[in-house]
Design a protein around this motif. Structure first.
Motif, PDB file in Angstrom:
ATOM      1  N   ILE A   1      -2.755 167.518  10.575  1.00  0.00           N
ATOM      2  CA  ILE A   1      -1.345 168.093  11.091  1.00  0.00           C
ATOM      3  C   ILE A   1      -1.206 169.441  11.658  1.00  0.00           C
ATOM      4  O   ILE A   1      -1.887 170.296  10.832  1.00  0.00           O
ATOM      5  CB  ILE A   1      -0.207 167.998   9.677  1.00  0.00           C
ATOM      6  N   THR A   2      -0.772 169.676  12.665  1.00  0.00           N
ATOM      7  CA  THR A   2      -0.985 170.768  13.322  1.00  0.00           C
ATOM      8  C   THR A   2       0.630 171.835  13.032  1.00  0.00           C
ATOM      9  O   THR A   2       0.518 173.022  13.290  1.00  0.00           O
ATOM     10  CB  THR A   2      -0.904 170.818  14.827  1.00  0.00           C
ATOM     11  N   TRP A   3       1.494 170.978  12.628  1.00  0.00           N
ATOM     12  CA  TRP A   3       2.811 171.734  12.344  1.00  0.00           C
ATOM     13  C   TRP A   3       2.818 172.194  10.951  1.00  0.00           C
ATOM     14  O   TRP A   3       2.915 171.467   9.907  1.00  0.00           O
ATOM     15  CB  TRP A   3       4.057 170.567  12.576  1.00  0.00           C
ATOM     16  N   ASN A   4       3.237 173.402  10.792  1.00  0.00           N
ATOM     17  CA  ASN A   4       3.364 174.266   9.629  1.00  0.00           C
ATOM     18  C   ASN A   4       4.646 174.601   9.031  1.00  0.00           C
ATOM     19  O   ASN A   4       4.954 175.257   7.964  1.00  0.00           O
ATOM     20  CB  ASN A   4       2.346 175.397   9.335  1.00  0.00           C
ATOM     21  N   GLY A   5       5.655 174.150   9.808  1.00  0.00           N
ATOM     22  CA  GLY A   5       7.079 174.245   9.575  1.00  0.00           C
ATOM     23  C   GLY A   5       7.394 176.045   9.314  1.00  0.00           C
ATOM     24  O   GLY A   5       6.823 176.944  10.301  1.00  0.00           O
ATOM     25  N   LEU A   6       7.796 176.522   8.374  1.00  0.00           N
ATOM     26  CA  LEU A   6       8.379 177.779   8.101  1.00  0.00           C
ATOM     27  C   LEU A   6       6.904 178.458   6.961  1.00  0.00           C
ATOM     28  O   LEU A   6       7.197 179.522   6.636  1.00  0.00           O
ATOM     29  CB  LEU A   6       9.453 178.007   7.420  1.00  0.00           C
ATOM     30  N   LEU A   7       6.116 177.855   6.805  1.00  0.00           N
ATOM     31  CA  LEU A   7       4.917 178.101   5.811  1.00  0.00           C
ATOM     32  C   LEU A   7       3.928 178.886   6.878  1.00  0.00           C
ATOM     33  O   LEU A   7       3.501 178.729   7.746  1.00  0.00           O
ATOM     34  CB  LEU A   7       4.291 177.008   5.243  1.00  0.00           C
ATOM     35  N   ASP A   8       3.032 179.816   6.086  1.00  0.00           N
ATOM     36  CA  ASP A   8       1.866 180.689   6.630  1.00  0.00           C
ATOM     37  C   ASP A   8       0.823 179.445   6.768  1.00  0.00           C
ATOM     38  O   ASP A   8       0.998 178.584   6.052  1.00  0.00           O
ATOM     39  CB  ASP A   8       1.720 181.766   6.005  1.00  0.00           C
ATOM     40  N   ASP A   9      -0.057 179.906   7.446  1.00  0.00           N
ATOM     41  CA  ASP A   9      -1.317 178.976   7.653  1.00  0.00           C
ATOM     42  C   ASP A   9      -1.841 178.419   6.553  1.00  0.00           C
ATOM     43  O   ASP A   9      -2.344 177.511   6.115  1.00  0.00           O
ATOM     44  CB  ASP A   9      -2.200 179.388   8.646  1.00  0.00           C
ATOM     45  N   ALA A  10      -2.238 179.573   5.429  1.00  0.00           N
ATOM     46  CA  ALA A  10      -3.170 179.115   4.208  1.00  0.00           C
ATOM     47  C   ALA A  10      -2.225 178.467   3.409  1.00  0.00           C
ATOM     48  O   ALA A  10      -2.533 177.527   2.830  1.00  0.00           O
ATOM     49  CB  ALA A  10      -3.199 180.730   3.669  1.00  0.00           C
ATOM     50  N   THR A  11      -0.718 178.404   3.320  1.00  0.00           N
ATOM     51  CA  THR A  11      -0.071 177.942   2.322  1.00  0.00           C
ATOM     52  C   THR A  11       0.042 176.476   2.903  1.00  0.00           C
ATOM     53  O   THR A  11       0.132 175.271   1.970  1.00  0.00           O
ATOM     54  CB  THR A  11       1.504 178.524   2.315  1.00  0.00           C
ATOM     55  N   ALA A  12       0.182 176.338   4.295  1.00  0.00           N
ATOM     56  CA  ALA A  12       0.432 174.945   4.755  1.00  0.00           C
ATOM     57  C   ALA A  12      -0.791 174.284   4.604  1.00  0.00           C
ATOM     58  O   ALA A  12      -0.858 172.865   4.187  1.00  0.00           O
ATOM     59  CB  ALA A  12       0.753 175.097   6.323  1.00  0.00           C
ATOM     60  N   SER A  13      -2.131 174.875   4.824  1.00  0.00           N
ATOM     61  CA  SER A  13      -3.506 174.434   4.708  1.00  0.00           C
ATOM     62  C   SER A  13      -3.470 173.710   3.195  1.00  0.00           C
ATOM     63  O   SER A  13      -4.022 172.668   2.974  1.00  0.00           O
ATOM     64  CB  SER A  13      -4.426 175.352   4.912  1.00  0.00           C
ATOM     65  N   MET A  14      -3.017 174.624   2.320  1.00  0.00           N
ATOM     66  CA  MET A  14      -3.227 174.057   0.815  1.00  0.00           C
ATOM     67  C   MET A  14      -2.425 172.953   0.745  1.00  0.00           C
ATOM     68  O   MET A  14      -2.998 171.953   0.046  1.00  0.00           O
ATOM     69  CB  MET A  14      -2.732 175.370  -0.293  1.00  0.00           C
ATOM     70  N   ALA A  15      -1.179 172.903   1.230  1.00  0.00           N
ATOM     71  CA  ALA A  15      -0.282 171.561   0.847  1.00  0.00           C
ATOM     72  C   ALA A  15      -0.966 170.483   1.623  1.00  0.00           C
ATOM     73  O   ALA A  15      -1.112 169.363   1.089  1.00  0.00           O
ATOM     74  CB  ALA A  15       0.994 171.703   1.614  1.00  0.00           C
ATOM     75  N   LYS A  16      -1.623 170.667   2.875  1.00  0.00           N
ATOM     76  CA  LYS A  16      -2.082 169.372   3.314  1.00  0.00           C
ATOM     77  C   LYS A  16      -3.132 169.173   2.825  1.00  0.00           C
ATOM     78  O   LYS A  16      -3.514 167.691   2.581  1.00  0.00           O
ATOM     79  CB  LYS A  16      -2.362 169.942   5.036  1.00  0.00           C
ATOM     80  N   ASN A  17      -4.264 169.856   2.237  1.00  0.00           N
ATOM     81  CA  ASN A  17      -5.347 169.395   1.547  1.00  0.00           C
ATOM     82  C   ASN A  17      -5.046 168.932   0.301  1.00  0.00           C
ATOM     83  O   ASN A  17      -5.800 167.804  -0.350  1.00  0.00           O
ATOM     84  CB  ASN A  17      -6.108 170.795   1.227  1.00  0.00           C
ATOM     85  N   VAL A  18      -3.957 169.296  -0.410  1.00  0.00           N
ATOM     86  CA  VAL A  18      -3.557 168.426  -1.579  1.00  0.00           C
ATOM     87  C   VAL A  18      -3.121 167.121  -1.402  1.00  0.00           C
ATOM     88  O   VAL A  18      -3.502 166.151  -1.776  1.00  0.00           O
ATOM     89  CB  VAL A  18      -2.522 169.312  -2.394  1.00  0.00           C
TER      90      VAL A  18
END
Length: 355
Positions: A221-238
Motif C-alpha cells: 500500500i502506498t497511501w499513508n493517510g495522515l501518518l508518517d512513513d514509519a508509523t504507516a509502515s508499522m501498521a502495514k507490516n502488522v
C-alpha cells in the motif's frame, strides 16, 4: 470482419466488467463511523487500483438486534459483494448466556438476510478490540471484563464463533491491535475515552480490511493517510503478519499446501488431517495423525500467528496408534492452532482452551 468486431466488443465488455469496483456495505456503529473507516478503506484501495463503492449504516451504539430492523433496507438493496458486520463494542464479551441471547441469534439473522438478498455476497465480521483498561463499567458483574486481556480474548472468541458458524469471514482488527499493543506499546490506538479508535487505530483497521477484501500484501500500500512513513509502515507490516500471512485462518480455509515434490502426497494426507480432542480443552490435548510416525514436529500458534510452543517427538506416543498427549496447562484461555508436520505432510487444526 464481423467476427473481429464481435471479438473486440466481447473483450471490451469483459475488461469493463472486471474493472467494476466491489460494492461494500458497512453495518456497525461508532467504531465504524469514527474516522470514517469505510472512506479510509475506499481511499486505500483506490490508491492501489482496487476501488470500492460503499454505503454505511452505523448509528451510535447500534446492536445487531437493532440492525435487523435499522439496516434491513440496506441489505435488501441487493448486489453487495461484501457486507461487514460490527456489533456493539461490549456485547460480544458478556457472559455466555447473555451473548447467546442478545447477540448470537441476531448475527445469524443478519447473515441469513444478506444471503437471501445477495446470493454471491460475502459476510465479513469486523472483530473489534478490548478497551484499553478493560470494561470497568461491567467489571463488577463479570470479572473477565476487568482487564484488556480478558475482554479482548472474549471478543476474539465470540467473533470467530459467529463467523465460523455462519460461513463468513473475519477482518481481525482486534488481533492486529493486540499484536501492536504487545510489540509497539508506545503506539496509541485509542482516543482519550480508551474505547474508540485513534486515527492510527482506524488506519490499522483499514489495512486489515484491504487485506481481507483483496488477498494482497498490505505492505505494498502506498497511501499513508495522515501518518508518517514509519508509523504507516508499522501498521502495514502488522497487517501482513497478522492477516495476510494467515488469511486461511480468517477465511476458514485449509492451510495452503506448499508447492514441492511431495505436493500430491501432501494433499491426499492433508485431506485426512490430524484429529484432536477434546475441544474445547482444559489442560491436556489429545491428537492423532493419519499415518505411522515416530517423531512429528508439533507447534502451537496463538491467534496472532506466533509460535508459543514447539516440540520434536513425544514420549507419550502410543505405538501403532499414532496418538499423542500434549500438556497445555501453561497456556491461557483462548483460541490456538495446533500444527503437526510429519515430514510427508502438514496439517493444522484450531482448538479452544476454556477452564
Amino acid at each position: 470482419m464481423k467476427n473481429t468486431i464481435l471479438f473486440f466488443l466481447l473483450l471490451f465488455v469483459s475488461l469493463f466488467a472486471s474493472a467494476q469496483p466491489s460494492k461494500v456495505l458497512f453495518i456497525g456503529n461508532s467504531y465504524t463511523y469514527v474516522n470514517n473507516l469505510p472512506e479510509l478503506v475506499s481511499t486505500m484501495m483506490s490508491s492501489m487500483g482496487e476501488g470500492i463503492e460503499y454505503e454505511m449504516s452505523a448509528p451510535g451504539g447500534c446492536t445487531f438486534q437493532q440492525h435487523c430492523t435499522v439496516s434491513s433496507s440496506y441489505i435488501q438493496q441487493g448486489n453487495w459483494d461484501y457486507v461487514v458486520l460490527q456489533e456493539q463494542s461490549q456485547l460480544p464479551s458478556f457472559p455466555e448466556e447473555q451473548f447467546m441471547q442478545d447477540c448470537y441469534p441476531y448475527a445469524t439473522s443478519l447473515c441469513s438476510m444478506t444471503q437471501e438478498y445477495n446470493t454471491d455476497a460475502r459476510v465479513v465480521f469486523y472483530m473489534t478490540w478490548g478497551r484499553k483498561n478493560g470494561d470497568q463499567q461491567n467489571c463488577p458483574y463479570y470479572p473477565p471484563l476487568c482487564t484488556y486481556q480478558g475482554m479482548d480474548s472474549l471478543l476474539h472468541l465470540r467473533y470467530i464463533r459467529m463467523a465460523e458458524d455462519n460461513h463468513a469471514w473475519v477482518s481481525p482488527v482486534g488481533a492486529a491491535w493486540h499484536y501492536i499493543r504487545d510489540l509497539y506499546p508506545a503506539a496509541e490506538l485509542y482516543q482519550s475515552d480508551e474505547s474508540h479508535p485513534s486515527y492510527l487505530g482506524s488506519y490499522v483497521a483499514a489495512c486489515c480490511f484491504y487485506t481481507v477484501f483483496t488477498g494482497l500484501n498490505p505492505c505494498q500500500i502506498t497511501w499513508n493517510g495522515l501518518l508518517d512513513d514509519a508509523t504507516a509502515s508499522m501498521a502495514k507490516n502488522v497487517a501482513k503478519t497478522v492477516v495476510f500471512d494467515s488469511l486461511w485462518k480468517w477465511t476458514f480455509q485449509s492451510e495452503p499446501i506448499q508447492e514441492d515434490s511431495t505436493a500430491v502426497v501432501d494433499f491426499l494426507l492433508l485431506e485426512k488431517g490430524i484429529t484432536i480432542y477434546p475441544n474445547p480443552v482444559s489442560n491436556t490435548l489429545h491428537f492423532s495423525v493419519p499415518e505411522l510416525v515416530n517423531s512429528p514436529m508439533v507447534c502451537i500458534l496463538n491467534v496472532d500467528g506466533r509460535v508459543v510452543y514447539s516440540q520434536q517427538g513425544f514420549s507419550s506416543w502410543k505405538e501403532n496408534q499414532n496418538q499423542f498427549d500434549l500438556d497445555i496447562s501453561f497456556l491461557n484461555n483462548g483460541i490456538y492452532f495446533l500444527s503437526v508436520n510429519t515430514g510427508s505432510y502438514k496439517s493444522t487444526k484450531k482448538f479452544t482452551i476454556v477452564r
